[in-house]
Design a protein around this motif. Structure first.
Motif, PDB file in Angstrom:
ATOM      1  N   SER A   1      62.748  54.251 105.587  1.00  0.00           N
ATOM      2  CA  SER A   1      64.146  54.634 105.759  1.00  0.00           C
ATOM      3  C   SER A   1      64.273  55.756 106.788  1.00  0.00           C
ATOM      4  CB  SER A   1      64.725  55.063 104.413  1.00  0.00           C
ATOM      5  OG  SER A   1      66.073  55.403 104.544  1.00  0.00           O
ATOM      6  N   GLU A   2      63.386  56.729 106.676  1.00  0.00           N
ATOM      7  CA  GLU A   2      63.385  57.863 107.601  1.00  0.00           C
ATOM      8  C   GLU A   2      62.970  57.440 109.007  1.00  0.00           C
ATOM      9  OE1 GLU A   2      63.734  61.554 109.210  1.00  0.00           O
ATOM     10  OE2 GLU A   2      64.359  60.991 107.202  1.00  0.00           O
ATOM     11  N   ARG A   3      61.882  56.696 109.102  1.00  0.00           N
ATOM     12  CA  ARG A   3      61.331  56.327 110.412  1.00  0.00           C
ATOM     13  C   ARG A   3      62.232  55.368 111.189  1.00  0.00           C
ATOM     14  NH1 ARG A   3      55.428  56.980 110.237  1.00  0.00           N
ATOM     15  NH2 ARG A   3      55.277  59.191 109.735  1.00  0.00           N
ATOM     16  N   LEU A   4      62.844  54.410 110.479  1.00  0.00           N
ATOM     17  CA  LEU A   4      63.658  53.399 111.166  1.00  0.00           C
ATOM     18  C   LEU A   4      65.149  53.714 111.137  1.00  0.00           C
ATOM     19  CD1 LEU A   4      61.938  50.087 109.981  1.00  0.00           C
ATOM     20  CD2 LEU A   4      61.552  51.389 112.084  1.00  0.00           C
ATOM     21  N   CYS A   5      65.516  54.792 110.472  1.00  0.00           N
ATOM     22  CA  CYS A   5      66.917  55.161 110.339  1.00  0.00           C
ATOM     23  C   CYS A   5      67.721  54.010 109.720  1.00  0.00           C
ATOM     24  CB  CYS A   5      67.492  55.568 111.692  1.00  0.00           C
ATOM     25  SG  CYS A   5      69.086  56.425 111.531  1.00  0.00           S
ATOM     26  N   VAL A   6      67.255  53.554 108.556  1.00  0.00           N
ATOM     27  CA  VAL A   6      67.927  52.490 107.816  1.00  0.00           C
ATOM     28  C   VAL A   6      68.108  52.928 106.368  1.00  0.00           C
ATOM     29  CG1 VAL A   6      67.015  50.605 109.243  1.00  0.00           C
ATOM     30  CG2 VAL A   6      65.745  51.326 107.213  1.00  0.00           C
ATOM     31  N   ASN A   7      69.093  52.346 105.714  1.00  0.00           N
ATOM     32  CA  ASN A   7      69.192  52.462 104.268  1.00  0.00           C
ATOM     33  C   ASN A   7      68.199  51.465 103.682  1.00  0.00           C
ATOM     34  OD1 ASN A   7      71.346  54.286 104.524  1.00  0.00           O
ATOM     35  ND2 ASN A   7      72.845  52.638 104.488  1.00  0.00           N
ATOM     36  N   THR A   8      67.717  51.723 102.498  1.00  0.00           N
ATOM     37  CA  THR A   8      66.772  50.810 101.865  1.00  0.00           C
ATOM     38  C   THR A   8      67.243  50.509 100.455  1.00  0.00           C
ATOM     39  OG1 THR A   8      64.994  51.873 103.101  1.00  0.00           O
ATOM     40  CG2 THR A   8      64.342  50.435 101.313  1.00  0.00           C
ATOM     41  N   PHE A   9      67.297  49.219 100.124  1.00  0.00           N
ATOM     42  CA  PHE A   9      67.641  48.787  98.771  1.00  0.00           C
ATOM     43  C   PHE A   9      66.486  47.926  98.279  1.00  0.00           C
ATOM     44  CE2 PHE A   9      69.479  46.163  95.474  1.00  0.00           C
ATOM     45  CZ  PHE A   9      70.325  47.041  94.810  1.00  0.00           C
ATOM     46  N   ALA A  10      65.893  48.322  97.161  1.00  0.00           N
ATOM     47  CA  ALA A  10      64.779  47.564  96.581  1.00  0.00           C
ATOM     48  C   ALA A  10      65.113  47.225  95.138  1.00  0.00           C
ATOM     49  CB  ALA A  10      63.488  48.370  96.654  1.00  0.00           C
ATOM     50  N   TYR A  11      64.687  46.068  94.713  1.00  0.00           N
ATOM     51  CA  TYR A  11      64.957  45.604  93.355  1.00  0.00           C
ATOM     52  C   TYR A  11      63.660  45.129  92.723  1.00  0.00           C
ATOM     53  CZ  TYR A  11      64.551  41.000  95.468  1.00  0.00           C
ATOM     54  OH  TYR A  11      64.059  39.906  96.137  1.00  0.00           O
ATOM     55  N   GLU A  12      63.676  45.071  91.422  1.00  0.00           N
ATOM     56  CA  GLU A  12      62.509  44.633  90.658  1.00  0.00           C
ATOM     57  C   GLU A  12      62.597  43.146  90.378  1.00  0.00           C
ATOM     58  OE1 GLU A  12      59.421  45.409  90.236  1.00  0.00           O
ATOM     59  OE2 GLU A  12      59.789  47.188  89.033  1.00  0.00           O
ATOM     60  N   PHE A  13      61.453  42.488  90.281  1.00  0.00           N
ATOM     61  CA  PHE A  13      61.417  41.082  89.883  1.00  0.00           C
ATOM     62  C   PHE A  13      61.482  40.998  88.361  1.00  0.00           C
ATOM     63  CE2 PHE A  13      58.474  40.569  93.739  1.00  0.00           C
ATOM     64  CZ  PHE A  13      59.517  40.295  94.587  1.00  0.00           C
ATOM     65  N   SER A  14      62.104  39.973  87.849  1.00  0.00           N
ATOM     66  CA  SER A  14      62.128  39.728  86.406  1.00  0.00           C
ATOM     67  C   SER A  14      60.697  39.723  85.883  1.00  0.00           C
ATOM     68  CB  SER A  14      62.786  38.379  86.092  1.00  0.00           C
ATOM     69  OG  SER A  14      64.135  38.389  86.473  1.00  0.00           O
ATOM     70  N   GLY A  15      60.485  40.433  84.776  1.00  0.00           N
ATOM     71  CA  GLY A  15      59.158  40.493  84.171  1.00  0.00           C
ATOM     72  C   GLY A  15      58.247  41.547  84.774  1.00  0.00           C
ATOM     73  N   TYR A  16      58.698  42.246  85.808  1.00  0.00           N
ATOM     74  CA  TYR A  16      57.924  43.322  86.433  1.00  0.00           C
ATOM     75  C   TYR A  16      58.521  44.650  86.009  1.00  0.00           C
ATOM     76  CZ  TYR A  16      55.377  40.307  89.725  1.00  0.00           C
ATOM     77  OH  TYR A  16      54.556  39.372  90.286  1.00  0.00           O
ATOM     78  N   GLY A  17      57.695  45.681  85.963  1.00  0.00           N
ATOM     79  CA  GLY A  17      58.187  47.012  85.629  1.00  0.00           C
ATOM     80  C   GLY A  17      58.972  46.992  84.327  1.00  0.00           C
ATOM     81  N   HIS A  18      60.194  47.524  84.385  1.00  0.00           N
ATOM     82  CA  HIS A  18      61.059  47.563  83.198  1.00  0.00           C
ATOM     83  C   HIS A  18      62.102  46.449  83.211  1.00  0.00           C
ATOM     84  CE1 HIS A  18      59.353  51.229  81.650  1.00  0.00           C
ATOM     85  NE2 HIS A  18      59.393  51.736  82.871  1.00  0.00           N
ATOM     86  N   ALA A  19      61.948  45.483  84.088  1.00  0.00           N
ATOM     87  CA  ALA A  19      62.905  44.375  84.165  1.00  0.00           C
ATOM     88  C   ALA A  19      62.714  43.419  82.995  1.00  0.00           C
ATOM     89  CB  ALA A  19      62.732  43.616  85.479  1.00  0.00           C
ATOM     90  N   LYS A  20      63.811  42.891  82.532  1.00  0.00           N
ATOM     91  CA  LYS A  20      63.771  41.890  81.463  1.00  0.00           C
ATOM     92  C   LYS A  20      63.521  40.521  82.076  1.00  0.00           C
ATOM     93  CE  LYS A  20      64.696  44.876  78.345  1.00  0.00           C
ATOM     94  NZ  LYS A  20      63.552  45.482  77.735  1.00  0.00           N
ATOM     95  N   GLY A  21      63.140  39.578  81.248  1.00  0.00           N
ATOM     96  CA  GLY A  21      62.923  38.213  81.715  1.00  0.00           C
ATOM     97  C   GLY A  21      61.461  37.939  82.000  1.00  0.00           C
ATOM     98  N   ALA A  22      61.197  36.733  82.432  1.00  0.00           N
ATOM     99  CA  ALA A  22      59.833  36.291  82.717  1.00  0.00           C
ATOM    100  C   ALA A  22      59.625  36.172  84.217  1.00  0.00           C
ATOM    101  CB  ALA A  22      59.583  34.936  82.050  1.00  0.00           C
ATOM    102  N   PRO A  23      58.434  36.513  84.694  1.00  0.00           N
ATOM    103  CA  PRO A  23      58.168  36.329  86.120  1.00  0.00           C
ATOM    104  C   PRO A  23      57.908  34.861  86.427  1.00  0.00           C
ATOM    105  CG  PRO A  23      56.246  37.294  85.038  1.00  0.00           C
ATOM    106  CD  PRO A  23      57.319  37.150  83.998  1.00  0.00           C
ATOM    107  N   ASN A  24      58.824  34.258  87.170  1.00  0.00           N
ATOM    108  CA  ASN A  24      58.644  32.876  87.611  1.00  0.00           C
ATOM    109  C   ASN A  24      59.485  32.643  88.860  1.00  0.00           C
ATOM    110  OD1 ASN A  24      61.330  31.879  86.827  1.00  0.00           O
ATOM    111  ND2 ASN A  24      60.588  32.047  84.722  1.00  0.00           N
ATOM    112  N   GLU A  25      59.284  31.513  89.493  1.00  0.00           N
ATOM    113  CA  GLU A  25      59.920  31.242  90.781  1.00  0.00           C
ATOM    114  C   GLU A  25      61.445  31.234  90.702  1.00  0.00           C
ATOM    115  OE1 GLU A  25      59.720  27.968  94.423  1.00  0.00           O
ATOM    116  OE2 GLU A  25      58.666  27.567  92.543  1.00  0.00           O
TER     117      GLU A  25
END
Length: 180
Positions: free
Chosen positions: A121-145
């Motif tokens: 974000s700093e180097r490219l002067c962009v905003n950054t939005f990141a999200y978690e995949f289902s089943g990863y971290g604290h996300a609910k759901g199952a990891p699948n396609e």
């Protein structure tokens, strides 16, 4: 002598593998274990277990996430948004910064990519939005396609509906590994 011994070992291993293939319930072999897993979780479940490897435990605290998204498949996933104040910034030439929508790679979660997102974000002067995949971290759901696609749609919908961005003008998609 050495060649004969190796040939004898290879014949025994071949015979063992032939027996394993004809009797898949032998769970002492790799093939037998894979067979047992496919019987329990199905072939699709086995593929998901191999393809998706979320870090366990999560590398961030649940309370650190201020944004929670609802996907169209009923999963609840966390996200974060790094915004830059670029009014008069020499790097941005006074323009509104683009938003990089980050889909992380396998075996990562929001905790492992957050420092990189701040740096980019700093180097490219962009905003950054990141999200978690289902089943990863604290996300609910199952990891699948299918959930992976749903997660990406939820992130883009948030940027459009809540932040007011026009995806075709304001958003750059960035993915690595399964996130691409």
């Amino acid at each position: 002598e050495d060649l004969r011994r190796r040939a004898s070992i290879e014949r025994r291993e071949f015979a063992m593998h032939r027996n394993v293939l004809s009797s898949p319930s032998n769970s002492t072999s790799v093939i037998g274990m894979l067979w047992d897993i496919t019987q329990k979780v199905g072939l699709k479940g086995l593929i998901n277990q191999v393809a998706f490897a979320p870090p366990i435990p999560p590398t961030y605290l649940k309370d650190d996430m201020q944004i929670w998204l609802e996907t169209d498949r009923g999963c609840r996933i966390p996200a974060f948004h790094i915004t830059r104040a670029c009014a008069g910034c020499a790097k941005c030439s006074g323009r509104q910064p683009l938003t990089l929508l980050v889909s992380h790679m396998n075996a990562d979660d929001l905790g492992t990519i957050r420092p990189w997102c701040h740096l980019i974000s700093e180097r490219l002067c962009v905003n950054t939005f990141a999200y978690e995949f289902s089943g990863y971290g604290h996300a609910k759901g199952a990891p699948n396609e299918l959930n992976l696609y749903s997660d990406a749609r939820a992130a883009l919908r948030y940027l459009k509906d809540q932040v007011g961005l026009q995806p075709e003008r304001d958003v750059v998609l960035f993915g690595r590994s399964i996130g691409s």
